[in-house]
Design a protein around this motif. Structure first.
Motif, PDB file in Angstrom:
ATOM      1  N   PRO A 104       0.816  -1.232   0.000  1.00 23.91           N
ATOM      2  CA  PRO A 104       0.000   0.000   0.000  1.00 23.91           C
ATOM      3  C   PRO A 104       0.841   1.268   0.000  1.00 23.91           C
ATOM      4  O   PRO A 104       0.476   2.253  -0.660  1.00 23.91           O
ATOM      5  N   ALA A 105       1.967   1.257   0.748  1.00 25.32           N
ATOM      6  CA  ALA A 105       2.828   2.447   0.786  1.00 25.32           C
ATOM      7  C   ALA A 105       3.436   2.729  -0.580  1.00 25.32           C
ATOM      8  O   ALA A 105       3.520   3.889  -1.013  1.00 25.32           O
ATOM      9  N   VAL A 106       3.860   1.673  -1.259  1.00 17.56           N
ATOM     10  CA  VAL A 106       4.449   1.843  -2.593  1.00 17.56           C
ATOM     11  C   VAL A 106       3.420   2.377  -3.575  1.00 17.56           C
ATOM     12  O   VAL A 106       3.703   3.298  -4.360  1.00 17.56           O
ATOM     13  N   VAL A 107       2.208   1.805  -3.552  1.00 18.64           N
ATOM     14  CA  VAL A 107       1.146   2.263  -4.459  1.00 18.64           C
ATOM     15  C   VAL A 107       0.821   3.733  -4.199  1.00 18.64           C
ATOM     16  O   VAL A 107       0.687   4.531  -5.133  1.00 18.64           O
ATOM     17  N   GLY A 108       0.702   4.103  -2.925  1.00 20.74           N
ATOM     18  CA  GLY A 108       0.405   5.492  -2.588  1.00 20.74           C
ATOM     19  C   GLY A 108       1.523   6.439  -2.989  1.00 20.74           C
ATOM     20  O   GLY A 108       1.262   7.539  -3.513  1.00 20.74           O
ATOM     21  N   GLN A 109       2.771   6.037  -2.761  1.00 22.20           N
ATOM     22  CA  GLN A 109       3.906   6.891  -3.104  1.00 22.20           C
ATOM     23  C   GLN A 109       4.036   7.050  -4.612  1.00 22.20           C
ATOM     24  O   GLN A 109       4.347   8.142  -5.112  1.00 22.20           O
ATOM     25  N   LEU A 110       3.794   5.975  -5.359  1.00 21.38           N
ATOM     26  CA  LEU A 110       3.863   6.062  -6.816  1.00 21.38           C
ATOM     27  C   LEU A 110       2.793   6.997  -7.369  1.00 21.38           C
ATOM     28  O   LEU A 110       3.036   7.726  -8.336  1.00 21.38           O
ATOM     29  N   SER A 111       1.609   6.981  -6.748  1.00 16.48           N
ATOM     30  CA  SER A 111       0.553   7.891  -7.211  1.00 16.48           C
ATOM     31  C   SER A 111       0.965   9.346  -7.021  1.00 16.48           C
ATOM     32  O   SER A 111       0.685  10.194  -7.872  1.00 16.48           O
ATOM     33  N   ASN A 112       1.652   9.641  -5.911  1.00 13.92           N
ATOM     34  CA  ASN A 112       2.126  11.010  -5.663  1.00 13.92           C
ATOM     35  C   ASN A 112       3.267  11.391  -6.593  1.00 13.92           C
ATOM     36  O   ASN A 112       3.408  12.555  -6.966  1.00 13.92           O
ATOM     37  N   THR A 113       4.088  10.402  -6.948  1.00 13.85           N
ATOM     38  CA  THR A 113       5.247  10.675  -7.790  1.00 13.85           C
ATOM     39  C   THR A 113       4.849  10.840  -9.254  1.00 13.85           C
ATOM     40  O   THR A 113       5.309  11.759  -9.942  1.00 13.85           O
ATOM     41  N   ILE A 114       3.987   9.944  -9.738  1.00 12.95           N
ATOM     42  CA  ILE A 114       3.596   9.972 -11.147  1.00 12.95           C
ATOM     43  C   ILE A 114       2.620  11.111 -11.430  1.00 12.95           C
ATOM     44  O   ILE A 114       2.684  11.756 -12.479  1.00 12.95           O
ATOM     45  N   TYR A 115       1.720  11.367 -10.477  1.00 17.33           N
ATOM     46  CA  TYR A 115       0.731  12.439 -10.654  1.00 17.33           C
ATOM     47  C   TYR A 115       0.829  13.432  -9.496  1.00 17.33           C
ATOM     48  O   TYR A 115      -0.048  13.482  -8.638  1.00 17.33           O
ATOM     49  N   PRO A 116       1.903  14.222  -9.465  1.00 17.86           N
ATOM     50  CA  PRO A 116       2.053  15.175  -8.354  1.00 17.86           C
ATOM     51  C   PRO A 116       0.986  16.265  -8.412  1.00 17.86           C
ATOM     52  O   PRO A 116       0.671  16.785  -9.481  1.00 17.86           O
TER      53      PRO A 116
END
Length: 477
Positions: free
Chosen positions: A275-287
């Motif tokens: 879950p942490a990776v999925v959430g962090q990737l969402s912030n990184t890819i779509y800031p």
């Protein structure tokens, strides 16, 4: 064989006091989580009721003053505060645009830590688009809230692990597995019976605990039975997934100490890391653009527009001749110029706001699409949807309030330009906000996904079991 296993497992669990311990732990944490969630919801309702009561009291005073003005009495109030002026009503007597909690709101706080649940849009001032979030404790946001969703997603799997981590390996270590193998019984059926019985007992305890928790917190089963049953179905399926993991580890590793460590490692991976990776990737890819920069840009734009208000007013009246006063004595006030500039400001800031909204929607879509990589994300998203505390719910609320804010402002524009006074009859026509809750989507996909995970691990377990049985390493390894 099933009846024998049932009696044997029940005697074993009763003598070891496992059932009593599990029920006590689950009952305590579930009750506390339910109480904690209910307290948050009650505070939310109390805040809404408090501001609604305040608006009601102010309205009574306002109507009394309007009645005095109508009768020609002297009113002890400054001229610029008189309620017969439309813009005074639009600013000083706003309506409450509230998002009341759903019946299951206490099971999962979701995004309610971040978003406010009521606002009072005014005829002028900053738009609701920029201040619909509220300040929250960053430490609490980091660790989350101790609610029923937290207990089920985080703690319940640990209880399952503690309850069943050595269900097969202990038999081998005690030497009883050789005796069982020498009998005319299927070892795999025997293992599945043991695991199924533990699943049955723990599921029964969990359902009883959840039912009591809901009952204590005043949940109306007669009016809201369907959401409750959906939640139970999700919980049972989630538990089944974790028992399938336990089965796989017991058969593949077949060592009690290693089983415990491996299951805890899987728990960390499924519950925390993925879950942490999925959430962090969402912030990184779509800031998401900075809200501070967004507000700063809007304020700069407002200052620029303010300097051109006379020209803007002329253009506005040219586009809206019905608002123009053609008498030679017309003296347009600040409010005429201000309201005329609002449409221009909204058109100018729309691209900025849209970029902010688009990134938020992309983040939400990303998490929605990738939730199926982890049962924990599936369950959290499902609980948030049932509780009405998901990001989609708050985005829906924000859009409704934004629309109401424009309706509220537009209600006073004709009165202002036509120099009409506000009176008791006009009061009855004031716009009212009526929140339309987002219709929860079907949970079929989420349930099927959890079942697919479960069946996959059960299938892998059976394959490994057959290979070990053929090689003779199942009992002797």
């Amino acid at each position: 064989m099933f009846s024998y296993n049932f009696k044997y497992e029940l005697k074993t669990l009763v003598r070891s006091k496992w059932l009593l311990i599990l029920f006590a732990v689950l009952f305590i944490v579930m009750l506390f989580a339910g109480y904690n969630g209910k307290q948050k919801v009650d505070k939310r309702v109390a805040d809404i009721e408090k501001v609604a009561k305040s608006v009601e009291e102010k309205d009574k005073t306002m109507l009394s003053v309007l009645d005095s003005i109508k009768k020609g009495h002297n009113v002890n109030m400054s001229y610029w505060l008189l309620p017969n002026k439309p813009m005074n009503i639009g600013y000083s007597y706003p309506r409450v645009a509230a998002m009341r909690p759903q019946p299951l709101a206490f099971i999962s706080r979701g995004q309610s830590d971040l978003f406010t649940h009521y606002v009072q849009p005014k005829a002028y001032g900053d738009s609701f688009l920029y201040n619909y979030t509220e300040l929250a404790n960053p430490i609490q946001l980091l660790f989350g809230s101790f609610d029923i969703a937290f207990v089920i997603i985080y703690i319940l799997p640990l209880l399952i692990i503690a309850f069943s981590y050595n269900i097969f390996s202990s038999e081998k270590e005690y030497g009883s597995l050789r005796l069982i193998a020498s009998q005319p019984v299927s070892i795999i059926q025997w293992v599945l019976h043991k695991l199924s019985l533990r699943f049955l007992w723990l599921t029964l305890l969990t359902i009883i605990t959840i039912f009591i928790t809901f009952l204590v917190n005043g949940y109306s089963f007669s009016e809201n039975l369907a959401p409750f049953l959906k939640m139970l179905l999700l919980v049972v399926t989630y538990m089944l997934f974790w028992f399938s993991i336990v089965l796989l580890v017991n058969i593949y590793i077949n060592n009690s100490a290693k089983n415990a460590v491996s299951l805890l490692a899987i728990w960390v991976m499924v519950i925390l890391i993925i879950p942490a990776v999925v959430g962090q990737l969402s912030n990184t890819i779509y800031p998401v653009p900075s809200r501070t920069e967004l507000i700063a840009e809007v304020r700069e734009l407002r200052e620029e527009v303010t300097k051109k208000q006379d020209k803007i007013l002329d253009n506005f009246l040219r586009d809206h001749p019905e608002y123009a006063d053609h008498s030679s004595t017309t003296n347009y006030s600040f409010w005429h110029k201000y309201l005329a500039s609002q449409d221009l400001i909204e058109d100018e800031i729309k691209p900025i706001v849209n970029s902010y909204e688009t990134q938020l929607e992309k983040q939400q879509d990303w998490i929605k699409n990738w939730q199926y990589v982890s049962p924990a994300i599936i369950l959290q998203q499902s609980f948030n949807a049932l509780a009405g505390t998901s990001t989609a719910n708050y985005q829906n609320y924000r859009k409704q309030v934004s629309g109401f804010a424009k309706t509220w402002r537009d209600f006073f524009v004709p009165m202002l330009y036509k120099n009409q006074d506000f009176n008791a009859n006009t009061y009855t026509k004031l716009p009212r906000f009526n929140y339309q809750s987002l219709i929860a989507s079907s949970l079929t996909t989420q349930l099927v996904s959890l079942l697919v995970f479960t069946l996959f691990f059960i299938g892998i377990s059976l394959l490994i079991f057959q290979k070990k049985l053929q090689k003779g390493t199942l009992i002797n390894s």
